[in-house]
Design a protein around this motif. Structure first.
Motif: not given
Length: 520
Positions: A231-243
């Motif tokens: 998910r990259r919506d809501g607060w998730h878009r502000w969190i760095p993605q890990s591989r």
């Protein structure tokens, strides 16, 4: 492995009926040699790749959190000759120190369960990062049950004992290292207007904050089914993605072997209630309570106990004598936990023998030696350290094995938190009611701390009894069948993954430490 050899295990496992499920057993047959040895080697290879991604991160963060906790005990004797120990600088009585240590563990009792439940709803990676940053700022932690739950997202329960043991060694290494490093911090006493233990707290806290934020990139998030994106919506878009933890063929093999974690449903309060009312939680709590109480008691008061053995020891000598206790602890973990995974139907035996060693060690510390020859009593502490090593990882692993098949993800999260949280009542007893908290028992002399040690011996005998009761009751009331709608071992279509099939058997000693060329 190409399509011809894959045998479509997921499709077979998803088909209805016993015959269809049985048709997939060849790929997952629980053998170490034979026609399916190569297939099992591929599964082993995938879990070793996960080890390289997860275990170093866990080891590092647990090292720091354990070091910060050990520092409280060390600070009680650091620079005592200069009047700069923790109690001397803050003008604390022994009873006040005991109360402060006990309140530290009260936080575990209160917050472990809600912390783990939040982790099941949010990103486990983000919540672990939050915990470590919190440790660096205020010294609080809810990490231990969270780590046990996190592992079950990537490993079947029968494989978690060794992994828990691997990162649990960080606690022993940290206890040994901080004991040695504290000798250096004592040399910094007075530098910049800070005493030795203040420098120690400051530097460890800053390092923990940095490591906590790094976990956002270091740890993988929960595994997703093939074709599903994070998910990259809501607060998730502000969190760095890990591989992702795995990709390609490795991800497919993991999906087939541990399908249960990919197809979960959101748990309800009714599911949580069933976990909390499950009688199996109580023997585990009464196993965990004495051993964690003994461990944290020795960790908090180890240098104080050694000082009572020989009052002539200096602060630096106490730190150096404190370290080998945890080296013995580490050795036992590395020896016992891998074997306990291979014989995972006998967890009680691998738990009870180390507890007996703890009892012998405490009796030696209590009665052996003399002021003229204190070394037999110090040797007793080494035995206590050796016995402590495997007991906590084995208890948490047994918790996972019992509650995941019955209650699924919420079962693991809630049970591990309850065992850890309520089990820390033992830490409260050891730090508040015993040793410095027991006025008549802390009077200097040949009998100092004798009553406290004997109370721990009695508690440990209760732990052995609890493990025996659990073994007996599990034979009378087997826990392998699904009873909760939240169970993730099976769903409405009858999914039984490869790991679930293998967990019905023990792997034995085959390829325990040395692997053949086909497994690399």
């Amino acid at each position: 492995m190409d399509d011809a050899t894959a045998k479509e295990p997921v499709d077979v496992a998803r088909s209805k009926g016993a015959e269809s499920v049985g048709a997939s057993t060849n790929y997952y047959q629980d053998v170490e040699v034979g026609d399916d040895a190569a297939d099992l080697a591929r599964v082993d290879r995938v879990y070793r790749k996960l080890d390289l991604r997860i275990i170093p991160a866990f080891w590092t963060l647990y090292f720091l959190c354990s070091a910060i906790r050990s520092n409280v005990g060390l600070a009680q004797t650091m620079n005592r000759e200069q009047g700069h120990s923790l109690s001397q600088v803050l003008n604390l009585t022994p009873r006040q120190v005991s109360t402060g240590l006990a309140l530290f563990y009260v936080c575990y009792v209160i917050f472990d369960l809600p912390s783990n439940l939040i982790m099941t709803k949010l990103s486990p990676r983000v919540w672990m990062s939050r915990i470590v940053v919190g440790v660096g700022i205020i010294g609080a932690s809810g990490m231990w049950p969270g780590m046990a739950y996190y592992l079950t997202l990537f490993y079947p329960p029968s494989r978690t004992g060794r992994r828990i043991g691997q990162y649990f060694t960080a606690a022993q290494v940290s206890a040994a290292v901080v004991g040695l490093v504290s000798a250096g911090f004592q040399k910094m006493d007075g530098l910049g207007g800070l005493v030795g233990f203040q420098w120690m707290f400051l530097l460890y806290g800053l390092i923990a904050i940095v490591v906590g934020f790094s976990l956002l990139w270091w740890l993988p998030d929960r595994p997703l089914p093939p074709g599903e994106s994070p998910r990259r919506d809501g607060w998730h878009r502000w969190i760095p993605q890990s591989r992702p933890a795995l990709s390609g063929e490795d991800a497919r093999i993991h999906y087939e072997d541990l399908t249960r974690v990919y197809h979960r449903r959101q748990w309800t309060l009714a599911d949580l209630g069933r976990v909390m009312l499950d009688w199996r939680i109580w023997p585990l709590i009464f196993m965990y309570l004495p051993v964690v109480g003994t461990g944290n008691g020795i960790q908090a008061y180890g240098t104080v106990i050694i000082s009572a053995i020989n009052p002539k020891f200096t602060g630096v000598q106490l730190s150096l004598l404190f370290a080998p206790i945890w080296i013995m602890d580490l050795i036992a973990i590395l020896l016992v936990t891998p074997i306990s995974d291979r014989f995972h139907h006998h967890r009680a035996l691998f738990f009870s023998i180390p507890v007996c060693i703890q009892i012998v060690g405490l009796l030696l510390t209590t009665y052996a030696g003399s002021l003229q020859n204190p070394w037999p009593r110090w040797g007793g502490l080494l035995l206590v350290g050796f016995g402590l090593g495997p007991t906590v990882p084995i208890t948490m692993t047994w918790t996972n094995e019992i509650f995941q098949p019955r209650h699924g993800e919420v079962g693991v999260a809630a049970a591990s938190a309850l065992v850890s949280g309520l089990g820390n009542l033992g830490s409260i007893i050891a730090t508040y009611a015993l040793y410095e908290g027991w006025a008549s028992d802390s009077v200097k002399g040949a009998r100092q701390y004798r009553k406290s040690n004997l109370v721990l011996v009695g508690m440990l005998c209760g732990a052995i009894l609890s493990s025996a009761v659990m073994t007996l009751l599990l034979k009378v009331f087997p826990s392998t069948q699904k009873v909760s709608r939240a169970s993730s071992t099976s769903d409405s279509e009858g999914v039984i993954d490869g790991a679930a099939k293998r967990e019905t058997h023990e792997r034995g000693f085959g390829r325990l430490w040395f692997r053949s060329r086909t497994t690399t």
